[in-house]
Design a protein around this motif. Sequence first.
Motif, mmCIF file in Angstrom:
data_model
loop_
_atom_site.group_PDB
_atom_site.id
_atom_site.type_symbol
_atom_site.label_atom_id
_atom_site.label_comp_id
_atom_site.label_asym_id
_atom_site.label_seq_id
_atom_site.Cartn_x
_atom_site.Cartn_y
_atom_site.Cartn_z
ATOM 1 N N ARG A 273 -2.423 -10.010 8.349
ATOM 2 C CA ARG A 273 -1.874 -9.791 9.691
ATOM 3 C C ARG A 273 -1.801 -8.295 10.005
ATOM 4 N NH1 ARG A 273 2.958 -8.242 10.956
ATOM 5 N NH2 ARG A 273 3.923 -8.886 9.016
ATOM 6 N N ILE A 274 -1.324 -7.506 9.049
ATOM 7 C CA ILE A 274 -1.199 -6.061 9.277
ATOM 8 C C ILE A 274 -2.577 -5.426 9.439
ATOM 9 C CG2 ILE A 274 -0.481 -3.889 8.197
ATOM 10 C CD1 ILE A 274 2.000 -5.443 7.160
ATOM 11 N N LEU A 275 -3.550 -5.841 8.646
ATOM 12 C CA LEU A 275 -4.909 -5.298 8.799
ATOM 13 C C LEU A 275 -5.448 -5.590 10.195
ATOM 14 C CD1 LEU A 275 -6.576 -6.064 5.341
ATOM 15 C CD2 LEU A 275 -5.835 -3.852 6.222
ATOM 16 N N LYS A 276 -5.187 -6.790 10.722
ATOM 17 C CA LYS A 276 -5.612 -7.131 12.084
ATOM 18 C C LYS A 276 -4.948 -6.213 13.104
ATOM 19 C CE LYS A 276 -7.009 -11.983 12.499
ATOM 20 N NZ LYS A 276 -7.953 -11.904 11.440
ATOM 21 N N GLU A 277 -3.638 -5.943 12.905
ATOM 22 C CA GLU A 277 -2.902 -5.074 13.825
ATOM 23 C C GLU A 277 -3.449 -3.651 13.809
ATOM 24 O OE1 GLU A 277 1.297 -5.130 12.899
ATOM 25 O OE2 GLU A 277 1.412 -7.307 13.135
ATOM 26 N N LEU A 278 -3.998 -3.220 12.663
ATOM 27 C CA LEU A 278 -4.467 -1.840 12.511
ATOM 28 C C LEU A 278 -5.894 -1.628 13.003
ATOM 29 C CD1 LEU A 278 -3.049 -1.024 8.958
ATOM 30 C CD2 LEU A 278 -2.076 -0.391 11.176
ATOM 31 N N GLU A 279 -6.578 -2.699 13.368
ATOM 32 C CA GLU A 279 -7.970 -2.572 13.817
ATOM 33 C C GLU A 279 -8.069 -1.698 15.055
ATOM 34 O OE1 GLU A 279 -9.317 -6.602 14.216
ATOM 35 O OE2 GLU A 279 -9.790 -6.752 12.093
ATOM 36 N N PRO A 280 -9.185 -0.998 15.250
ATOM 37 C CA PRO A 280 -10.375 -0.986 14.412
ATOM 38 C C PRO A 280 -10.162 -0.138 13.156
ATOM 39 C CG PRO A 280 -10.661 0.534 16.228
ATOM 40 C CD PRO A 280 -9.326 -0.143 16.425
ATOM 41 N N ALA B 217 4.374 -0.520 9.620
ATOM 42 C CA ALA B 217 3.070 -0.902 10.176
ATOM 43 C C ALA B 217 2.781 -0.131 11.461
ATOM 44 C CB ALA B 217 3.015 -2.401 10.420
ATOM 45 N N GLN B 218 3.798 0.036 12.304
ATOM 46 C CA GLN B 218 3.632 0.751 13.567
ATOM 47 C C GLN B 218 3.321 2.239 13.300
ATOM 48 O OE1 GLN B 218 3.301 -0.482 16.626
ATOM 49 N NE2 GLN B 218 2.899 1.592 17.343
ATOM 50 N N GLU B 219 4.052 2.842 12.358
ATOM 51 C CA GLU B 219 3.802 4.255 12.019
ATOM 52 C C GLU B 219 2.388 4.441 11.464
ATOM 53 O OE1 GLU B 219 7.042 5.060 9.340
ATOM 54 O OE2 GLU B 219 8.437 5.498 10.984
ATOM 55 N N ALA B 220 1.935 3.495 10.645
ATOM 56 C CA ALA B 220 0.581 3.571 10.086
ATOM 57 C C ALA B 220 -0.455 3.459 11.203
ATOM 58 C CB ALA B 220 0.379 2.454 9.055
ATOM 59 N N LYS B 221 -0.211 2.553 12.140
ATOM 60 C CA LYS B 221 -1.144 2.374 13.265
ATOM 61 C C LYS B 221 -1.244 3.665 14.073
ATOM 62 C CE LYS B 221 -2.279 -0.738 17.016
ATOM 63 N NZ LYS B 221 -2.024 -2.039 17.614
ATOM 64 N N GLU B 222 -0.089 4.297 14.331
ATOM 65 C CA GLU B 222 -0.099 5.558 15.095
ATOM 66 C C GLU B 222 -0.826 6.660 14.350
ATOM 67 O OE1 GLU B 222 4.050 6.191 15.980
ATOM 68 O OE2 GLU B 222 4.134 4.403 17.254
ATOM 69 N N ALA B 223 -0.709 6.674 13.017
ATOM 70 C CA ALA B 223 -1.408 7.700 12.215
ATOM 71 C C ALA B 223 -2.916 7.439 12.204
ATOM 72 C CB ALA B 223 -0.860 7.708 10.788
ATOM 73 N N LEU B 224 -3.304 6.160 12.151
ATOM 74 C CA LEU B 224 -4.735 5.818 12.139
ATOM 75 C C LEU B 224 -5.394 6.018 13.493
ATOM 76 C CD1 LEU B 224 -4.813 2.539 10.006
ATOM 77 C CD2 LEU B 224 -6.083 4.629 9.518
ATOM 78 N N HIS B 225 -4.635 5.790 14.560
ATOM 79 C CA HIS B 225 -5.178 5.869 15.927
ATOM 80 C C HIS B 225 -4.318 6.784 16.793
ATOM 81 C CE1 HIS B 225 -7.612 2.496 14.632
ATOM 82 N NE2 HIS B 225 -6.533 1.813 14.362
ATOM 83 N N PRO B 226 -4.396 8.094 16.514
ATOM 84 C CA PRO B 226 -3.535 9.037 17.271
ATOM 85 C C PRO B 226 -3.892 9.120 18.748
ATOM 86 C CG PRO B 226 -4.977 10.220 15.727
ATOM 87 C CD PRO B 226 -5.244 8.748 15.564
#
Length: 117
Positions: free
Chosen positions: A15-22, A108-117
Amino acid sequence: MKKIYHLGSCSTCQRILKELEPLDGVQLQEIKSEPMTAAQVDEMKALSGSYESLFSKRAMLFRQKGLHEKELSEKDYKELILEHYTFLKRPVILVDGQIFVGNSKKTAQEAKEALHP
């Protein structure tokens, strides 16, 4: 460097990997089929501050082995994580010198923001 340590059979990790896409440019390491090396665990510890912060006390083996009744050292946490992948709190997400450990919504949200600034 962008890397995610995850367990393919874990629905929360999926689920988290899906949220972090692409996930372009992100190296995925499935820790059951491709075990972590001591150097990789040391790198995670350097970023997180301790082996204990990487350790999952929710792992079924934690109670089965009676570890909840013992006083564990940093060395014990490292050895256990290397001994069996279920002891790693997952997913572990590395993004350019930052580390995000675990599956809380905030992490998960912090990781997403770091991956997709």
